[in-house]
Write a protein that holds these residues in place. Sequence first.
Motif, mmCIF file in Angstrom:
data_model
loop_
_atom_site.group_PDB
_atom_site.id
_atom_site.type_symbol
_atom_site.label_atom_id
_atom_site.label_comp_id
_atom_site.label_asym_id
_atom_site.label_seq_id
_atom_site.Cartn_x
_atom_site.Cartn_y
_atom_site.Cartn_z
ATOM 1 N N LEU A 39 -29.044 0.368 18.099
ATOM 2 C CA LEU A 39 -29.456 1.774 18.117
ATOM 3 C C LEU A 39 -30.360 2.129 16.945
ATOM 4 N N ASP A 40 -29.788 2.196 15.742
ATOM 5 C CA ASP A 40 -30.522 2.717 14.592
ATOM 6 C C ASP A 40 -31.620 1.768 14.132
ATOM 7 N N ASN A 41 -32.811 2.349 13.919
ATOM 8 C CA ASN A 41 -34.005 1.603 13.498
ATOM 9 C C ASN A 41 -34.448 0.579 14.543
ATOM 10 N N THR A 42 -33.953 0.733 15.767
ATOM 11 C CA THR A 42 -34.397 -0.110 16.873
ATOM 12 C C THR A 42 -34.918 0.763 18.003
ATOM 13 N N LEU A 43 -34.115 1.716 18.458
ATOM 14 C CA LEU A 43 -34.558 2.629 19.513
ATOM 15 C C LEU A 43 -35.355 3.803 18.951
ATOM 16 N N VAL A 133 -26.450 -0.056 24.933
ATOM 17 C CA VAL A 133 -26.580 0.116 23.486
ATOM 18 C C VAL A 133 -25.385 -0.563 22.830
ATOM 19 N N PHE A 134 -25.670 -1.361 21.795
ATOM 20 C CA PHE A 134 -24.651 -2.119 21.065
ATOM 21 C C PHE A 134 -24.851 -1.804 19.592
ATOM 22 N N HIS A 141 -21.932 9.224 17.031
ATOM 23 C CA HIS A 141 -23.283 9.063 16.477
ATOM 24 C C HIS A 141 -24.241 8.571 17.553
ATOM 25 N N ALA A 142 -23.825 7.577 18.307
ATOM 26 C CA ALA A 142 -24.683 7.036 19.369
ATOM 27 C C ALA A 142 -25.008 8.103 20.399
ATOM 28 N N GLU A 143 -24.024 8.876 20.786
ATOM 29 C CA GLU A 143 -24.248 9.911 21.794
ATOM 30 C C GLU A 143 -25.219 10.973 21.293
ATOM 31 N N ARG A 144 -25.065 11.398 20.037
ATOM 32 C CA ARG A 144 -25.950 12.424 19.469
ATOM 33 C C ARG A 144 -27.388 11.932 19.375
ATOM 34 N N VAL A 145 -27.555 10.720 18.870
ATOM 35 C CA VAL A 145 -28.899 10.170 18.689
ATOM 36 C C VAL A 145 -29.581 9.944 20.031
ATOM 37 N N MET A 146 -28.849 9.380 20.985
ATOM 38 C CA MET A 146 -29.460 9.112 22.291
ATOM 39 C C MET A 146 -29.848 10.404 22.996
ATOM 40 N N GLY A 157 -24.500 2.157 29.438
ATOM 41 C CA GLY A 157 -23.279 2.061 28.660
ATOM 42 C C GLY A 157 -23.567 1.942 27.185
ATOM 43 N N VAL A 158 -22.553 2.261 26.382
ATOM 44 C CA VAL A 158 -22.634 2.155 24.927
ATOM 45 C C VAL A 158 -21.409 1.413 24.422
ATOM 46 N N PHE A 159 -21.640 0.439 23.550
ATOM 47 C CA PHE A 159 -20.547 -0.262 22.883
ATOM 48 C C PHE A 159 -20.692 0.029 21.398
ATOM 49 N N ALA A 160 -19.798 0.891 20.889
ATOM 50 C CA ALA A 160 -19.875 1.356 19.505
ATOM 51 C C ALA A 160 -18.776 0.715 18.673
#
Length: 245
Positions: A39-43, A133-134, A141-146, A157-160
């Motif tokens: 996620l971070d600094n990739t998407l 997302v992995f 955090h993943a949900e907010r950013v996406m 799907g998201v794997f956090a």
Amino acid sequence: MTGPASQAAPEAARPATEIRPATEIAADLRHVQSWIFDLDNTLYPPETQFLRQVEQRINQYVVRTSGLESAEALSVQRGYLHDYGTSLAGLMMHYQIDPHHFLAEVHDVPLDALTPDPGLHAALERLQGPRLVFTNGSTGHAERVMEKLALTHLFDGVFALEDADLIPKPDPRTFQKMLARFGVDPTTACFFEDTPKNLEPAHDLGMTTVLVGPKAFIAEGEHIHHRAASLGPFLTTAVLDGDAQ
């Protein structure tokens, strides 16, 4: 550069690692059936400096927990990140903290620096098969950013970190758990990540690996199959299954 500008060699004579090239184009990804993204600094590009806000929150947490001054706490924080995969893992090893309180606090940052990228959206829509997302970040955090990046509808799907029982990448157990969760065959999966060492277990499992971001053409190792200074152009030009020959 390794020397003063006045002593710099002509560009053609410099080592390739000293010249920032364009994103790799036309990567052959015809075998890929599952697409897995950090996620971070990739998407989103690191130039947004968004993650710096999270790092500052982590520093404040380490200062408060350890009693160290900010600079020394930052050194400890970076050491934990290197040794354990996340600052949280290091804090849990050395201090009695509530990991869920930590995750909620450090990820509670403004999202103003993030904006949707229509070019990346179009590139992601080209990909056939599940998009996942992995992340070593939290679920929230993943949900907010996406959502801020308008990416939620493009992913399956998201794997956090909570899904990994707080054991971060690059632990191989976490990779195995992620693959099992979504029923992914690693030999037909591609993993996109901005941290080189997080690609090592993916490579060992048989996944195709893509290093994204500023380190893409600097980091070395056979565990890096492809390199993308910018994710959108890399995906836009990749050769996919079903593309006209």
